[in-house]
Write a protein that holds these residues in place. Structure first.
Motif, PDB file in Angstrom:
ATOM      1  N   THR A 176       8.797  -1.788  -1.825  1.00 31.01           N
ATOM      2  CA  THR A 176       9.622  -0.596  -1.628  1.00 31.01           C
ATOM      3  C   THR A 176       8.737   0.640  -1.760  1.00 31.01           C
ATOM      4  OG1 THR A 176      11.613  -1.671  -2.507  1.00 31.01           O
ATOM      5  CG2 THR A 176      11.601   0.741  -2.465  1.00 31.01           C
ATOM      6  N   LYS A 177       8.915   1.587  -0.835  1.00 24.98           N
ATOM      7  CA  LYS A 177       8.185   2.842  -0.898  1.00 24.98           C
ATOM      8  C   LYS A 177       9.134   4.000  -0.625  1.00 24.98           C
ATOM      9  CE  LYS A 177       4.821   5.745  -1.253  1.00 24.98           C
ATOM     10  NZ  LYS A 177       4.241   6.043  -2.585  1.00 24.98           N
ATOM     11  N   ARG A 178       9.211   4.903  -1.604  1.00 30.19           N
ATOM     12  CA  ARG A 178      10.056   6.085  -1.458  1.00 30.19           C
ATOM     13  C   ARG A 178       9.207   7.346  -1.433  1.00 30.19           C
ATOM     14  NH1 ARG A 178      12.559   3.320  -5.767  1.00 30.19           N
ATOM     15  NH2 ARG A 178      14.376   2.097  -5.122  1.00 30.19           N
ATOM     16  N   PHE A 179       9.613   8.280  -0.585  1.00 25.82           N
ATOM     17  CA  PHE A 179       9.041   9.619  -0.571  1.00 25.82           C
ATOM     18  C   PHE A 179      10.169  10.566  -0.956  1.00 25.82           C
ATOM     19  CE2 PHE A 179       6.556   7.170   2.505  1.00 25.82           C
ATOM     20  CZ  PHE A 179       5.269   7.437   2.086  1.00 25.82           C
ATOM     21  N   GLY A 180      10.220  10.903  -2.254  1.00 25.07           N
ATOM     22  CA  GLY A 180      11.371  11.656  -2.743  1.00 25.07           C
ATOM     23  C   GLY A 180      12.612  10.790  -2.664  1.00 25.07           C
ATOM     24  N   LYS A 181      13.640  11.273  -1.973  1.00 22.36           N
ATOM     25  CA  LYS A 181      14.875  10.508  -1.826  1.00 22.36           C
ATOM     26  C   LYS A 181      14.838   9.586  -0.610  1.00 22.36           C
ATOM     27  CE  LYS A 181      17.871  13.937  -4.062  1.00 22.36           C
ATOM     28  NZ  LYS A 181      19.066  14.796  -3.900  1.00 22.36           N
ATOM     29  N   PHE A 182      13.839   9.774   0.243  1.00 23.49           N
ATOM     30  CA  PHE A 182      13.755   8.969   1.459  1.00 23.49           C
ATOM     31  C   PHE A 182      13.076   7.632   1.164  1.00 23.49           C
ATOM     32  CE2 PHE A 182      11.249   7.676   5.250  1.00 23.49           C
ATOM     33  CZ  PHE A 182      12.325   7.348   6.067  1.00 23.49           C
ATOM     34  N   GLU A 183      13.724   6.549   1.552  1.00 24.65           N
ATOM     35  CA  GLU A 183      13.189   5.208   1.337  1.00 24.65           C
ATOM     36  C   GLU A 183      12.580   4.706   2.641  1.00 24.65           C
ATOM     37  OE1 GLU A 183      14.764   1.986  -1.616  1.00 24.65           O
ATOM     38  OE2 GLU A 183      15.781   1.680   0.307  1.00 24.65           O
ATOM     39  N   ALA A 184      11.248   4.767   2.722  1.00 21.29           N
ATOM     40  CA  ALA A 184      10.547   4.360   3.943  1.00 21.29           C
ATOM     41  C   ALA A 184      10.498   2.853   4.100  1.00 21.29           C
ATOM     42  CB  ALA A 184       9.135   4.934   3.945  1.00 21.29           C
ATOM     43  N   LEU A 185      10.363   2.132   2.977  1.00 30.69           N
ATOM     44  CA  LEU A 185      10.365   0.670   2.971  1.00 30.69           C
ATOM     45  C   LEU A 185      11.318   0.193   1.896  1.00 30.69           C
ATOM     46  CD1 LEU A 185       6.515  -0.045   3.200  1.00 30.69           C
ATOM     47  CD2 LEU A 185       8.163  -0.124   5.074  1.00 30.69           C
ATOM     48  N   SER A 186      12.077  -0.858   2.209  1.00 26.61           N
ATOM     49  CA  SER A 186      13.092  -1.324   1.267  1.00 26.61           C
ATOM     50  C   SER A 186      13.013  -2.837   1.089  1.00 26.61           C
ATOM     51  CB  SER A 186      14.488  -0.927   1.772  1.00 26.61           C
ATOM     52  OG  SER A 186      15.492  -1.396   0.901  1.00 26.61           O
ATOM     53  N   HIS A 187      12.507  -3.266  -0.084  1.00 22.88           N
ATOM     54  CA  HIS A 187      12.499  -4.684  -0.483  1.00 22.88           C
ATOM     55  C   HIS A 187      11.928  -5.576   0.622  1.00 22.88           C
ATOM     56  CE1 HIS A 187      14.873  -3.446  -3.934  1.00 22.88           C
ATOM     57  NE2 HIS A 187      15.699  -2.834  -3.110  1.00 22.88           N
ATOM     58  N   LEU A 188      10.760  -5.210   1.098  1.00 27.44           N
ATOM     59  CA  LEU A 188      10.142  -5.891   2.240  1.00 27.44           C
ATOM     60  C   LEU A 188       9.361  -7.113   1.768  1.00 27.44           C
ATOM     61  CD1 LEU A 188       8.579  -4.020   5.193  1.00 27.44           C
ATOM     62  CD2 LEU A 188       7.301  -5.902   4.196  1.00 27.44           C
ATOM     63  N   ASP A 189       9.590  -8.251   2.415  1.00 30.35           N
ATOM     64  CA  ASP A 189       8.860  -9.494   2.151  1.00 30.35           C
ATOM     65  C   ASP A 189       8.203  -9.965   3.447  1.00 30.35           C
ATOM     66  OD1 ASP A 189       9.480 -10.279  -0.696  1.00 30.35           O
ATOM     67  OD2 ASP A 189      11.515 -10.088   0.064  1.00 30.35           O
ATOM     68  N   LEU A 190       6.914 -10.315   3.343  1.00 30.02           N
ATOM     69  CA  LEU A 190       6.183 -10.704   4.543  1.00 30.02           C
ATOM     70  C   LEU A 190       4.929 -11.477   4.146  1.00 30.02           C
ATOM     71  CD1 LEU A 190       6.413 -10.151   7.650  1.00 30.02           C
ATOM     72  CD2 LEU A 190       4.786  -8.288   7.305  1.00 30.02           C
ATOM     73  N   THR A 191       4.574 -12.475   4.928  1.00 32.91           N
ATOM     74  CA  THR A 191       3.308 -13.194   4.728  1.00 32.91           C
ATOM     75  C   THR A 191       2.599 -13.338   6.072  1.00 32.91           C
ATOM     76  OG1 THR A 191       4.352 -15.367   4.995  1.00 32.91           O
ATOM     77  CG2 THR A 191       4.158 -14.509   2.745  1.00 32.91           C
ATOM     78  N   VAL A 192       1.281 -13.272   6.024  1.00 33.02           N
ATOM     79  CA  VAL A 192       0.458 -13.521   7.208  1.00 33.02           C
ATOM     80  C   VAL A 192      -0.530 -14.619   6.847  1.00 33.02           C
ATOM     81  CG1 VAL A 192      -1.213 -12.572   8.838  1.00 33.02           C
ATOM     82  CG2 VAL A 192       0.694 -11.146   8.036  1.00 33.02           C
ATOM     83  N   GLU A 193      -0.524 -15.688   7.629  1.00 33.25           N
ATOM     84  CA  GLU A 193      -1.337 -16.858   7.320  1.00 33.25           C
ATOM     85  C   GLU A 193      -2.765 -16.716   7.850  1.00 33.25           C
ATOM     86  OE1 GLU A 193       0.710 -20.134   9.017  1.00 33.25           O
ATOM     87  OE2 GLU A 193       2.387 -20.054   7.600  1.00 33.25           O
ATOM     88  N   GLU A 194      -3.663 -17.397   7.214  1.00 29.60           N
ATOM     89  CA  GLU A 194      -5.061 -17.403   7.640  1.00 29.60           C
ATOM     90  C   GLU A 194      -5.184 -17.957   9.054  1.00 29.60           C
ATOM     91  OE1 GLU A 194      -9.339 -19.363   6.217  1.00 29.60           O
ATOM     92  OE2 GLU A 194      -7.496 -19.716   5.074  1.00 29.60           O
ATOM     93  N   GLY A 195      -5.915 -17.238   9.896  1.00 29.39           N
ATOM     94  CA  GLY A 195      -6.189 -17.700  11.249  1.00 29.39           C
ATOM     95  C   GLY A 195      -5.124 -17.406  12.275  1.00 29.39           C
ATOM     96  N   GLU A 196      -4.064 -16.685  11.915  1.00 28.33           N
ATOM     97  CA  GLU A 196      -3.018 -16.388  12.884  1.00 28.33           C
ATOM     98  C   GLU A 196      -3.092 -14.933  13.352  1.00 28.33           C
ATOM     99  OE1 GLU A 196       1.116 -16.527  11.846  1.00 28.33           O
ATOM    100  OE2 GLU A 196       0.852 -15.419   9.983  1.00 28.33           O
ATOM    101  N   ILE A 197      -2.492 -14.683  14.510  1.00 22.79           N
ATOM    102  CA  ILE A 197      -2.301 -13.321  15.010  1.00 22.79           C
ATOM    103  C   ILE A 197      -0.835 -12.983  14.785  1.00 22.79           C
ATOM    104  CG2 ILE A 197      -2.482 -11.765  16.976  1.00 22.79           C
ATOM    105  CD1 ILE A 197      -4.472 -13.716  18.226  1.00 22.79           C
ATOM    106  N   PHE A 198      -0.602 -11.998  13.928  1.00 21.15           N
ATOM    107  CA  PHE A 198       0.763 -11.641  13.546  1.00 21.15           C
ATOM    108  C   PHE A 198       1.117 -10.293  14.154  1.00 21.15           C
ATOM    109  CE2 PHE A 198       4.165  -9.931  10.972  1.00 21.15           C
ATOM    110  CZ  PHE A 198       4.959 -11.034  10.700  1.00 21.15           C
ATOM    111  N   GLY A 199       2.200 -10.253  14.921  1.00 20.78           N
ATOM    112  CA  GLY A 199       2.670  -9.017  15.530  1.00 20.78           C
ATOM    113  C   GLY A 199       3.697  -8.321  14.662  1.00 20.78           C
TER     114      GLY A 199
END
Length: 299
Positions: A11-34
């Motif tokens: 989660t990333k907030r700039f003041g009251k604005f929430e730019a990212l909210s409870h984000l979950d993500l994984t990128v595996e070794e050797g893959e191209i992730f879009g």
């Protein structure tokens, strides 16, 4: 297969604005992730946190098993990064900038550097102040792709490049994968992502709404059919799974839910079909599924 990148509850907030909210993500070794989404969705904010340039409000990001913010100096030895808008020293030539940046790196392939300069048709004798946006991007791409990094991060990398140069970029990204490297590609060019990526993540208003391979996600979208018959398709509008039906001079166009395609083809077989065209759902279809209404509203 190990995860090169792990994002948990970010989660990333700039003041009251929430730019990212409870984000979950994984990128595996050797893959191209879009990583796709419109401007303001949170793509660049995510990448800045991955690079250790921003500190998250909550959650954590790990690269190669290390905290991205606390160990950014060590992590950067294994990363090559190209932003979407490159700023260079105006009084240095392109060649001088490339050589200076590569002198800061441990693992550099100088033969590949010369090859990249030729393939991207970059005049390295010109001063950077005279470069167009596309040429500034080329300087950054030549530098990054000359490095023997473990993770390549591209944030709108082909902005300002013509289609031929985009093709050169795609060729070298594929080469990175062949060498076992990992690529995180953030792009607004959906065809580029569809062409290159093993998996895709769609971000909407700071939240991940879909992640998976294109094959895994295509069941969520519809196939497009164009059918021409000598006799009317009676009851076509009542067939389950058919949407957005139009008819003009015996040519029917409609969309079909992918789980109903077999039944629709059985239905069509009862008629004298002169032409049948089908188009698989694209990444653009999937993207519009999440953003279509906002695009219609001009948001």
């Amino acid at each position: 297969m190990a995860n090169v990148l792990e994002i948990h509850d970010l989660t990333k907030r700039f003041g009251k604005f929430e730019a990212l909210s409870h984000l979950d993500l994984t990128v595996e070794e050797g893959e191209i992730f879009g990583y796709i989404g419109p401007n303001g969705a949170g793509k660049s904010t995510t990448i800045k946190i991955i690079l250790g340039l921003l500190k998250p409000t909550n959650g954590n990001v790990k690269l190669f098993g290390q905290d991205a913010f606390k160990h950014s100096v060590n992590i950067h030895q294994h990363i090559a990064y190209v932003p979407g808008d490159v700023n260079l020293w105006p009084n240095l030539t392109g060649g001088e900038v490339i050589d200076f940046l590569l002198s800061l790196q441990k693992n550099v392939n100088h033969e590949r550097k010369q090859e990249l300069i030729q393939r991207f048709e970059l005049d390295v004798r010109k001063k950077c102040g005279a470069y167009s946006k596309g040429n500034r991007q080329k300087v950054a791409l030549v530098t990054a792709l000359s490095m023997d990094a473990e993770l390549y991060i591209f944030d709108e990398p082909t902005s300002g490049l013509d289609p031929l140069m985009e093709k050169v970029f795609q060729d070298y990204v594929r080469e990175c994968k062949k060498r076992g490297k990992t690529v995180l590609l953030s792009s607004h060019i959906l065809s580029e992502v569809e062409e290159l990526c093993d998996r895709v993540g769609i971000i909407r208003k700071g939240k991940i709404v879909e992640v998976g391979t294109l094959e895994e996600m295509r069941h969520l979208t519809r196939m497009r059919f164009t059918v021409e018959t000598t006799t009317p398709l009676t009851g076509v509008d009542k067939q389950p799974g058919i949407h957005d039906l139009t008819e003009q001079e015996g040519v029917y166009r409609f969309q079909v839910d992918t789980d109903q395609v077999g039944k629709v083809i059985q239905y069509l077989s009862r008629f004298n079909v002169k032409k049948l065209e089908s188009q698989s759902p694209t990444l653009e279809d999937l993207f519009l599924r999440h953003y279509g209404e906002e695009i219609k509203e001009g948001d």
